[in-house]
Design a protein around this motif. Structure first.
Motif, short mmCIF file in Angstrom:
data_model
loop_
_atom_site.label_atom_id
_atom_site.label_comp_id
_atom_site.label_asym_id
_atom_site.label_seq_id
_atom_site.Cartn_x
_atom_site.Cartn_y
_atom_site.Cartn_z
N LYS A 1 1.78 -29.31 -5.01
CA LYS A 1 0.69 -27.94 -5.27
C LYS A 1 1.40 -26.91 -5.96
O LYS A 1 1.49 -26.42 -7.17
CB LYS A 1 0.22 -27.98 -4.46
CG LYS A 1 -1.21 -27.17 -4.83
CD LYS A 1 -2.21 -27.68 -5.45
CE LYS A 1 -3.47 -26.95 -5.99
NZ LYS A 1 -4.54 -27.41 -6.03
N GLY A 2 2.03 -26.45 -5.18
CA GLY A 2 3.23 -25.44 -5.41
C GLY A 2 4.31 -25.78 -7.37
O GLY A 2 4.71 -24.51 -7.51
N MET A 3 4.38 -27.15 -6.88
CA MET A 3 5.46 -26.94 -8.16
C MET A 3 4.64 -27.81 -10.19
O MET A 3 4.07 -26.57 -10.43
CB MET A 3 6.25 -28.50 -8.25
CG MET A 3 7.20 -28.67 -6.87
SD MET A 3 8.30 -28.03 -8.18
CE MET A 3 10.10 -28.31 -7.13
N LEU A 4 3.14 -27.47 -9.78
CA LEU A 4 2.28 -27.35 -10.51
C LEU A 4 2.05 -26.34 -11.29
O LEU A 4 1.24 -26.18 -12.11
CB LEU A 4 0.53 -28.25 -10.03
CG LEU A 4 0.71 -29.95 -9.89
CD1 LEU A 4 -0.74 -30.48 -9.36
CD2 LEU A 4 0.93 -30.11 -11.32
N SER B 1 3.46 -23.27 -10.19
CA SER B 1 5.08 -22.84 -10.78
C SER B 1 5.09 -23.54 -12.49
O SER B 1 5.12 -22.23 -13.24
CB SER B 1 6.58 -23.03 -10.53
OG SER B 1 6.14 -24.04 -10.41
N TYR B 2 5.31 -24.79 -12.59
CA TYR B 2 4.47 -24.84 -14.41
C TYR B 2 3.83 -24.38 -15.29
O TYR B 2 3.65 -23.89 -15.96
CB TYR B 2 4.19 -26.67 -13.92
CG TYR B 2 4.48 -26.98 -15.56
CD1 TYR B 2 5.95 -27.17 -16.09
CD2 TYR B 2 2.90 -27.35 -16.34
CE1 TYR B 2 5.97 -27.76 -17.29
CE2 TYR B 2 2.94 -27.19 -17.34
CZ TYR B 2 3.69 -27.88 -18.28
OH TYR B 2 4.25 -29.05 -19.17
N ARG B 3 2.18 -24.52 -14.48
CA ARG B 3 1.56 -23.47 -15.14
C ARG B 3 1.30 -22.10 -15.03
O ARG B 3 1.28 -21.64 -16.64
CB ARG B 3 -0.05 -23.97 -14.29
CG ARG B 3 -1.05 -22.67 -14.88
CD ARG B 3 -2.40 -22.74 -13.57
NE ARG B 3 -1.50 -21.68 -12.61
CZ ARG B 3 -3.02 -21.49 -11.91
NH1 ARG B 3 -3.41 -22.37 -11.11
NH2 ARG B 3 -2.41 -20.66 -11.16
N LYS C 1 2.76 -16.39 -17.35
CA LYS C 1 3.35 -15.44 -17.49
C LYS C 1 3.50 -14.71 -18.91
O LYS C 1 2.90 -12.94 -19.27
CB LYS C 1 4.93 -15.41 -17.05
CG LYS C 1 5.20 -14.04 -16.49
CD LYS C 1 6.48 -14.27 -15.91
CE LYS C 1 7.73 -14.71 -16.01
NZ LYS C 1 9.34 -14.93 -15.31
N LYS C 2 3.72 -15.54 -20.36
CA LYS C 2 3.39 -14.86 -21.06
C LYS C 2 2.50 -14.61 -22.16
O LYS C 2 2.78 -13.49 -22.40
CB LYS C 2 4.54 -16.59 -21.83
CG LYS C 2 5.68 -16.89 -22.14
CD LYS C 2 5.77 -18.38 -22.87
CE LYS C 2 7.04 -19.15 -21.97
NZ LYS C 2 7.28 -19.02 -20.72
#
Length: 114
Positions: free
Chosen positions: A41-44, A46-48, A53-54
């Motif tokens: 879930k954390g990896m999802l 961070s990817y999202r 952020k942009k």
């Protein structure tokens, strides 16, 4: 023939997940099955959020440029339209930085655009 199991690789896989779960609260940090779900879930997230952020930074730059330009009686959209028309090759990040940290230079840009 006896069954062969690669316990070295299995252990390494579990250790990798538990290492990624370091700092999590409760069973999420030391129970493999719970940690695996939390890490995935954390990896999802961070990817999202690398994409989000942009978006958020662009919105922040637009806000800052708009605030800086309003002092000189223009709106953000009018200003950006005139910046493009005058072939000023400054992106929003630089314009926002000038508006915040170097108001004299920003005023010079606004004056050339007007």
């Amino acid at each position: 023939m006896p069954r062969s199991v690669n316990s070295v690789a299995s252990r390494a896989k579990r250790k990798k997940i538990l290492k990624q779960a370091k700092g999590y609260f409760g069973r999420r940090k030391n129970v493999y099955t719970v940690a695996k779900n939390a890490v995935e879930k954390g990896m999802l997230y961070s990817y999202r959020d690398r994409k989000n952020k942009k978006r958020t930074f662009r919105a922040l730059w637009i806000l800052r440029i708009n605030a800086g330009v309003r002092q000189y009686g223009m709106s953000y959209s009018q200003f950006m339209g005139k910046v493009k028309a005058n072939n000023i090759e400054l992106n929003r990040k630089v314009l926002a930085d000038l508006a915040m940290n170097n108001p004299e230079a920003f005023k010079a840009i606004v004056d050339t655009v007007k």
